[in-house]
Design a protein around this motif. Structure first.
Motif, short mmCIF file in Angstrom:
data_model
loop_
_atom_site.label_atom_id
_atom_site.label_comp_id
_atom_site.label_asym_id
_atom_site.label_seq_id
_atom_site.Cartn_x
_atom_site.Cartn_y
_atom_site.Cartn_z
N UNK A 1 -41.19 -34.16 -31.61
CA UNK A 1 -42.33 -34.91 -31.07
C UNK A 1 -43.04 -34.12 -29.98
N UNK A 2 -42.26 -33.43 -29.16
CA UNK A 2 -42.86 -32.61 -28.11
C UNK A 2 -43.65 -31.45 -28.70
N UNK A 3 -43.09 -30.82 -29.73
CA UNK A 3 -43.77 -29.69 -30.36
C UNK A 3 -45.10 -30.13 -30.97
N UNK B 1 -51.07 -30.27 -30.58
CA UNK B 1 -52.30 -31.06 -30.42
C UNK B 1 -53.07 -30.60 -29.19
N UNK B 2 -52.37 -30.42 -28.07
CA UNK B 2 -53.07 -30.03 -26.85
C UNK B 2 -53.55 -28.58 -26.91
N UNK B 3 -52.92 -27.76 -27.75
CA UNK B 3 -53.43 -26.40 -27.99
C UNK B 3 -54.85 -26.47 -28.55
N UNK B 4 -55.04 -27.33 -29.55
CA UNK B 4 -56.37 -27.48 -30.14
C UNK B 4 -57.33 -28.15 -29.15
N UNK B 5 -56.81 -29.14 -28.43
CA UNK B 5 -57.66 -29.81 -27.44
C UNK B 5 -58.15 -28.83 -26.38
N UNK B 6 -57.25 -27.96 -25.90
CA UNK B 6 -57.65 -26.96 -24.91
C UNK B 6 -58.68 -26.00 -25.47
N UNK B 7 -58.52 -25.63 -26.75
CA UNK B 7 -59.49 -24.73 -27.38
C UNK B 7 -60.88 -25.34 -27.37
N UNK B 8 -60.96 -26.64 -27.66
CA UNK B 8 -62.27 -27.29 -27.76
C UNK B 8 -62.83 -27.68 -26.40
N UNK B 9 -61.99 -28.29 -25.57
CA UNK B 9 -62.48 -28.77 -24.28
C UNK B 9 -62.79 -27.63 -23.32
N UNK B 10 -61.90 -26.66 -23.24
CA UNK B 10 -62.04 -25.62 -22.22
C UNK B 10 -62.56 -24.31 -22.81
N UNK C 1 -50.95 -38.47 -19.70
CA UNK C 1 -50.02 -39.59 -19.59
C UNK C 1 -48.94 -39.53 -20.64
N UNK C 2 -49.31 -39.17 -21.86
CA UNK C 2 -48.33 -39.00 -22.94
C UNK C 2 -47.34 -37.91 -22.59
N UNK C 3 -47.81 -36.81 -22.04
CA UNK C 3 -46.93 -35.69 -21.70
C UNK C 3 -45.89 -36.09 -20.65
N UNK C 4 -46.27 -36.94 -19.70
CA UNK C 4 -45.31 -37.34 -18.66
C UNK C 4 -44.30 -38.36 -19.17
N UNK C 5 -44.59 -39.04 -20.29
CA UNK C 5 -43.71 -40.08 -20.81
C UNK C 5 -42.80 -39.60 -21.95
N UNK C 6 -43.18 -38.53 -22.62
CA UNK C 6 -42.52 -38.20 -23.88
C UNK C 6 -41.07 -37.74 -23.71
N UNK C 7 -40.74 -37.14 -22.57
CA UNK C 7 -39.37 -36.69 -22.32
C UNK C 7 -39.06 -36.82 -20.83
N UNK C 8 -38.78 -38.04 -20.36
CA UNK C 8 -38.56 -38.25 -18.93
C UNK C 8 -37.43 -37.40 -18.35
N UNK C 9 -36.42 -37.11 -19.18
CA UNK C 9 -35.29 -36.33 -18.69
C UNK C 9 -35.61 -34.85 -18.54
N UNK C 10 -36.77 -34.43 -19.08
CA UNK C 10 -37.20 -33.03 -18.96
C UNK C 10 -38.69 -32.99 -18.64
N UNK C 11 -39.10 -33.83 -17.71
CA UNK C 11 -40.53 -34.00 -17.45
C UNK C 11 -41.19 -32.72 -16.93
N UNK C 12 -40.54 -32.04 -15.99
CA UNK C 12 -41.16 -30.84 -15.41
C UNK C 12 -41.35 -29.76 -16.46
N UNK C 13 -40.34 -29.56 -17.30
CA UNK C 13 -40.44 -28.54 -18.34
C UNK C 13 -41.49 -28.93 -19.37
N UNK C 14 -41.51 -30.19 -19.75
CA UNK C 14 -42.48 -30.66 -20.73
C UNK C 14 -43.90 -30.49 -20.23
N UNK C 15 -44.14 -30.86 -18.99
CA UNK C 15 -45.50 -30.75 -18.44
C UNK C 15 -45.92 -29.28 -18.33
#
Length: 393
Positions: free
Chosen positions: A211-213, A218-227, A321-335
């Motif tokens: 799920x994290x991958x 998804x955010x890779x594509x979002x970053x490509x378009x937004x930024x 918000x999704x990124x901070x919720x998806x893996x609370x036990x590894x939040x810093x690494x996930x973010x």
């Protein structure tokens, strides 16, 4: 032996949290440097031995090192301390900015901008971490709000002023200002003490679950378009005949879109689920590219800038918000991996479209954004809905 009064005076010069003024200024500075190069691409190319394509590659290299550094800086911060990283990054940013002024050939300038991107990339996530370490509740929320506001101001001023400074003074001015700002920021950190922090080990396994991958993709594509595509707004305006000063003003439609979109989000959050907000923001994102793709003009490029900002406020904040919720036990690494994917997507698309930009084929570039945006909106909405169904609150 110190007298009690002398001891109290000495201790009063040391504070346990980052002052608001330092927080705001460093947030402003990091985004000013990041967005200062794009508005002066034409002037940079004319004032050096670089082709336009090579000038674009400077931005892509900066963004790439900015992205790659995210996981690295997180590890270093946990090991050596937040303020240690912040101070070292400011020294490095000063040196990289000075090097950027000294060189005019492609390779040394590319290396200088890449190093500068690596250094500035440490600042924003470290500021976020410091807020989490030292503030709670309303105080933390105010700090986050200040950081967002002043970072947006940095983006806005860079968009407005960088082209003018390069056109009427020299492109080197845009690079030397952050060096001076880094010195001022270091002075503002005098007497700030390293906050206490936990020693929990990073849990990489939890941060790389399927799920994290999917989220990172998804955010890779979002970053490509937004930024990534935001980089081309001001050059597209200039190529269509808009003057340097006015193109910077129109490009600031992005910042206006962020501000108004953020105000709208306060109402939307109370009425819609995050899944719906991701879908709505995705729709705003791909529709923002439609006028520039199918009827390119100064008005359509301005439209794209504004609604890219609105999509940032609606979709990307929901993705955070999704990124901070998806893996609370590894939040810093996930973010950290989330931020890495965002900026890596931006730099990748900039590299892939540099040739089209050199030929001023901005309609085709934004056309890619339109079709990719449709796919992104659908995939992101369905993926979050599936994850939410498997992980009910």
């Amino acid at each position: 032996m110190k007298l009690p009064e002398q001891q109290r005076t000495t201790e009063s010069k040391t504070v346990d949290r980052l002052p608001d003024s330092a927080l705001r200024f460093i947030g402003f500075l990091s985004f000013f440097d990041r967005y200062g190069t794009a508005p002066m691409l034409l002037m940079l190319s004319a004032g050096t031995s670089l082709s336009f394509t090579q000038a674009v590659e400077l931005i892509a290299a900066y963004a790439l090192l900015y992205a790659v550094g995210q996981p690295f800086w997180g590890l270093v911060s946990d090991r050596f301390g937040r303020l240690t990283v912040l101070r070292c990054s400011l020294v490095g940013a000063m040196l990289g900015s000075i090097a950027s002024v000294l060189f005019t050939d492609y390779l040394p300038l590319l290396l200088a901008r890449s190093f500068t991107g690596l250094m500035f990339g440490a600042m924003y996530p470290t500021l976020l971490t410091l807020l989490g370490d030292t503030r709670k509740g309303i105080d933390r929320a105010r700090g986050l709000s200040d950081l967002q506001i002043y970072s947006s101001l940095g983006t806005t001023l860079a968009t407005l002023a960088a082209g003018l400074l390069a056109a009427y003074l020299d492109w080197r001015v845009v690079f030397i200002l952050p060096a001076l700002g880094a010195v001022a920021a270091l002075v503002s950190l005098r007497g700030v003490r390293e906050p206490a922090r936990g020693h929990a080990a990073m849990k990489l396994r939890a941060a790389v679950r399927p799920a994290n991958l999917m989220l990172y993709a998804i955010v890779f594509v979002e970053g490509a378009l937004l930024m990534g595509l935001l980089t081309y707004i001001v050059p597209a305006l200039q190529q269509s005949g808009v003057g340097v000063g006015l193109s910077g003003v129109l490009g600031c439609g992005f910042a206006l879109g962020v501000i108004l979109g953020a105000r709208l989000m306060r109402r939307l959050v109370a009425r819609f689920s995050r899944t719906w907000l991701i879908g709505l923001g995705g729709a705003v994102l791909f529709l923002s590219f439609a006028p520039s793709a199918f009827s390119p003009s100064p008005a359509s490029f301005t439209f794209t800038a504004f609604f890219l900002g609105a999509a940032n406020a609606i979709m990307h904040s929901s993705m955070q918000g999704w990124a901070t919720d998806i893996a609370p036990e590894a939040r810093a690494t996930t973010v950290s991996l989330f931020v890495f994917s965002l900026f890596f997507g931006a730099s990748t698309l900039t590299y892939l479209t540099a040739g089209l930009a050199a030929n001023a084929d901005y309609a085709q570039i934004f056309g890619y954004g339109f079709w990719l945006g449709i796919a992104l909106a659908v995939v992101a909405t369905l993926a979050h809905a599936r994850w939410r169904a498997a992980n009910p609150a």
